[in-house]
Design a protein around this motif. Structure first.
Motif, PDB file in Angstrom:
ATOM      1  N   ASN A  24      36.784 -38.091 -58.013  1.00 49.75           N
ATOM      2  CA  ASN A  24      36.745 -37.112 -56.935  1.00 49.75           C
ATOM      3  C   ASN A  24      38.166 -36.595 -56.694  1.00 49.75           C
ATOM      4  N   PRO A  25      38.421 -35.330 -56.997  1.00 51.36           N
ATOM      5  CA  PRO A  25      39.775 -34.804 -56.803  1.00 51.36           C
ATOM      6  C   PRO A  25      40.099 -34.649 -55.317  1.00 51.36           C
ATOM      7  N   ASN A  26      41.369 -34.765 -55.017  1.00 58.07           N
ATOM      8  CA  ASN A  26      41.844 -34.604 -53.656  1.00 58.07           C
ATOM      9  C   ASN A  26      42.234 -33.134 -53.474  1.00 58.07           C
ATOM     10  N   PRO A  27      41.489 -32.365 -52.668  1.00 57.47           N
ATOM     11  CA  PRO A  27      41.809 -30.938 -52.537  1.00 57.47           C
ATOM     12  C   PRO A  27      43.137 -30.682 -51.804  1.00 57.47           C
ATOM     13  N   ASP A  28      43.615 -31.646 -51.051  1.00 57.07           N
ATOM     14  CA  ASP A  28      44.868 -31.473 -50.311  1.00 57.07           C
ATOM     15  C   ASP A  28      46.083 -31.938 -51.102  1.00 57.07           C
ATOM     16  N   LEU A  29      45.890 -32.377 -52.320  1.00 56.27           N
ATOM     17  CA  LEU A  29      46.996 -32.916 -53.097  1.00 56.27           C
ATOM     18  C   LEU A  29      48.077 -31.870 -53.351  1.00 56.27           C
ATOM     19  N   LEU A  34      53.467 -29.640 -52.305  1.00 55.33           N
ATOM     20  CA  LEU A  34      54.261 -28.491 -51.901  1.00 55.33           C
ATOM     21  C   LEU A  34      55.080 -28.789 -50.644  1.00 55.33           C
ATOM     22  N   VAL A  35      54.472 -29.417 -49.679  1.00 58.36           N
ATOM     23  CA  VAL A  35      55.189 -29.762 -48.452  1.00 58.36           C
ATOM     24  C   VAL A  35      56.316 -30.750 -48.766  1.00 58.36           C
ATOM     25  N   GLY A  36      56.048 -31.720 -49.631  1.00 58.03           N
ATOM     26  CA  GLY A  36      57.085 -32.683 -50.012  1.00 58.03           C
ATOM     27  C   GLY A  36      58.250 -32.015 -50.714  1.00 58.03           C
ATOM     28  N   VAL A  37      57.941 -31.105 -51.642  1.00 50.50           N
ATOM     29  CA  VAL A  37      59.010 -30.397 -52.357  1.00 50.50           C
ATOM     30  C   VAL A  37      59.803 -29.518 -51.393  1.00 50.50           C
ATOM     31  N   LEU A  38      59.123 -28.841 -50.482  1.00 49.65           N
ATOM     32  CA  LEU A  38      59.815 -28.004 -49.509  1.00 49.65           C
ATOM     33  C   LEU A  38      60.703 -28.826 -48.577  1.00 49.65           C
ATOM     34  N   LEU A  39      60.224 -29.987 -48.174  1.00 51.89           N
ATOM     35  CA  LEU A  39      61.045 -30.845 -47.313  1.00 51.89           C
ATOM     36  C   LEU A  39      62.293 -31.346 -48.046  1.00 51.89           C
ATOM     37  N   VAL A  40      62.108 -31.786 -49.272  1.00 50.90           N
ATOM     38  CA  VAL A  40      63.264 -32.257 -50.050  1.00 50.90           C
ATOM     39  C   VAL A  40      64.216 -31.093 -50.321  1.00 50.90           C
ATOM     40  N   GLY A  41      63.687 -29.926 -50.695  1.00 47.39           N
ATOM     41  CA  GLY A  41      64.519 -28.749 -50.928  1.00 47.39           C
ATOM     42  C   GLY A  41      65.253 -28.322 -49.673  1.00 47.39           C
TER      43      GLY A  41
END
Length: 142
Positions: A24-29, A34-41
């Protein structure tokens, strides 16, 4: 304690559980990534911006003569190529107060002679003598 060690592990149950978990894929993955990359960036960007601000604040006194020179060059109405040549002249010769080149014909001539006698990445700089002669005429004979 012996009863725990002697128990048989139901391997099929664990395999079915893992299969259900990953089937079952996670649709919010993608949003989470994206949020993690934006926070780190954002954090990296803030650190870089703070470092740039600190260097600029620290070196404000050291770059003031060149900043004044650039400001005056831009307001003299010289073409962009001439502004670039004058800036290169001051940078290549490491002139302490380059704005003096704009008010003293003797300093200007000495700096141009020194600059044109040298070599740059593209070879001899003597080909720029006519351009500097035109700049001199515009600065001191107008």
């Amino acid at each position: 304690m012996r009863t725990l060690l002697a128990q048989r592990i139901d391997r099929d149950l664990y395999l079915r559980s893992m299969h259900q978990q990953f089937a079952n894929p996670n649709p919010d993955l993608w949003w989470q990534i994206l949020v993690g990359v934006l926070l780190v960036g954002g954090v990296v960007g803030l650190v870089l911006l703070f470092g740039f601000w600190q260097r600029r604040k620290k070196c404000a006194g050291a770059t003031a003569p060149l900043g004044l020179y650039r400001h005056v060059l831009l307001h003299l109405g010289l073409p962009a190529g001439d502004v670039w040549r004058m800036w290169r002249l001051a940078k290549a010769l490491h002139v302490a107060h380059p704005a003096a080149l704009l008010i003293s014909p003797a300093l200007f001539d000495r700096a141009v002679a020194g600059y044109c006698a040298g070599h740059g990445w593209l070879g001899s700089r003597s080909r720029y003598k006519p351009a500097f002669a035109a700049i001199r005429k515009r600065l001191f004979e107008a």
